[in-house]
Scaffold this motif. Sequence first.
Motif, short mmCIF file in Angstrom:
data_model
loop_
_atom_site.label_atom_id
_atom_site.label_comp_id
_atom_site.label_asym_id
_atom_site.label_seq_id
_atom_site.Cartn_x
_atom_site.Cartn_y
_atom_site.Cartn_z
N THR A 82 0.04 -6.95 11.30
CA THR A 82 0.93 -7.30 12.41
C THR A 82 1.25 -8.79 12.40
OG1 THR A 82 0.06 -5.49 13.75
CG2 THR A 82 1.19 -7.26 14.92
N GLN A 83 0.23 -9.59 12.10
CA GLN A 83 0.40 -11.04 12.02
C GLN A 83 1.36 -11.41 10.89
OE1 GLN A 83 -2.98 -13.60 10.49
NE2 GLN A 83 -3.08 -14.15 12.65
N ALA A 84 1.25 -10.72 9.76
CA ALA A 84 2.12 -11.00 8.62
C ALA A 84 3.58 -10.70 8.94
CB ALA A 84 1.68 -10.18 7.41
N ILE A 85 3.83 -9.58 9.59
CA ILE A 85 5.20 -9.21 9.95
C ILE A 85 5.75 -10.20 10.99
CG2 ILE A 85 6.66 -7.46 11.02
CD1 ILE A 85 5.73 -6.78 8.16
N ALA A 86 4.91 -10.60 11.94
CA ALA A 86 5.34 -11.57 12.95
C ALA A 86 5.73 -12.89 12.29
CB ALA A 86 4.24 -11.79 13.98
N VAL A 104 8.82 -8.55 2.13
CA VAL A 104 8.64 -10.01 2.21
C VAL A 104 7.21 -10.34 2.60
CG1 VAL A 104 9.37 -12.13 3.36
CG2 VAL A 104 11.07 -10.41 2.74
N ALA A 105 6.65 -9.60 3.55
CA ALA A 105 5.29 -9.87 4.01
C ALA A 105 4.27 -9.68 2.89
CB ALA A 105 4.94 -8.97 5.19
N SER A 106 4.43 -8.62 2.10
CA SER A 106 3.50 -8.38 1.00
C SER A 106 3.59 -9.49 -0.05
CB SER A 106 3.79 -7.03 0.35
OG SER A 106 3.00 -6.87 -0.83
N GLU A 166 7.71 -4.77 -4.66
CA GLU A 166 8.05 -5.69 -3.57
C GLU A 166 9.53 -6.02 -3.58
OE1 GLU A 166 3.76 -8.01 -3.12
OE2 GLU A 166 5.17 -8.61 -4.68
N SER A 167 10.09 -6.14 -4.77
CA SER A 167 11.53 -6.37 -4.89
C SER A 167 12.31 -5.18 -4.33
CB SER A 167 11.91 -6.61 -6.36
OG SER A 167 13.30 -6.78 -6.50
N ALA A 168 11.85 -3.97 -4.64
CA ALA A 168 12.53 -2.77 -4.13
C ALA A 168 12.47 -2.70 -2.61
CB ALA A 168 11.89 -1.52 -4.75
N LEU A 169 11.33 -3.04 -2.03
CA LEU A 169 11.20 -3.03 -0.57
C LEU A 169 12.09 -4.10 0.06
CD1 LEU A 169 7.32 -2.65 -0.22
CD2 LEU A 169 9.03 -0.92 0.37
#
Length: 217
Positions: A82-86, A104-106, A166-169
Amino acid sequence: MAVDKSTLSVAVLALIAAGVSAPVILGQFLYEKEADRLTAYRDSKGLWTICKGLTTWRDKPIQEGRHVTAEQCDTENKRRETQAIAWVEHNVKVPLTATQKAGVASFCYWNLGVGNCTRSTFWRELNAGNMQAACEQIKRWIYDSGRDCRIRTNHCAGQPVRRAQESALTCWGVDELAIFDKTVCLSADNGTFTRCQSLPHRGKTLENGSRRIAAAC
């Protein structure tokens, strides 16, 4: 650039199709990449790590011999996801979907670290709205401590695979928006153009042959 959806697992694709939140997509993806280890281990850089690749616990470094329960791991994983997405939502200046935020978060928050990420060409392209260029930059980060991870004997072959995922996401849906941008929006006579709101021509008057169309978005 067409997104290669074949790089992603059935589980991740199912979550995307279900329209779940970014932390949920990120959590599943990280589980597949990092597993969920209850006893501290050294990562590829020699850092003591636990759960889904956590090198700190409540801002303190993981120590050798650290052991946590599955419940503790689950709680801390979710807090950090949750912190990463924020962090992504606060720092990225262009609109992103839940799937794109997870990518992006990953890549940025979880794997590269925010310092490396925010100094990168990827970050500049992303915040300039050049999504396809940004996603191509992700695929360039395939070195681990100077080792080229495309070379099998360097024992880091998972790195290029993760970067492709990660690029695909991060570029999920971008190719569809590009098609919409060039065809539907330019050929429409009028309308609300609700899907145009994040496109580069927002608010501009566009040429379409002999007609001028004022984009309503």
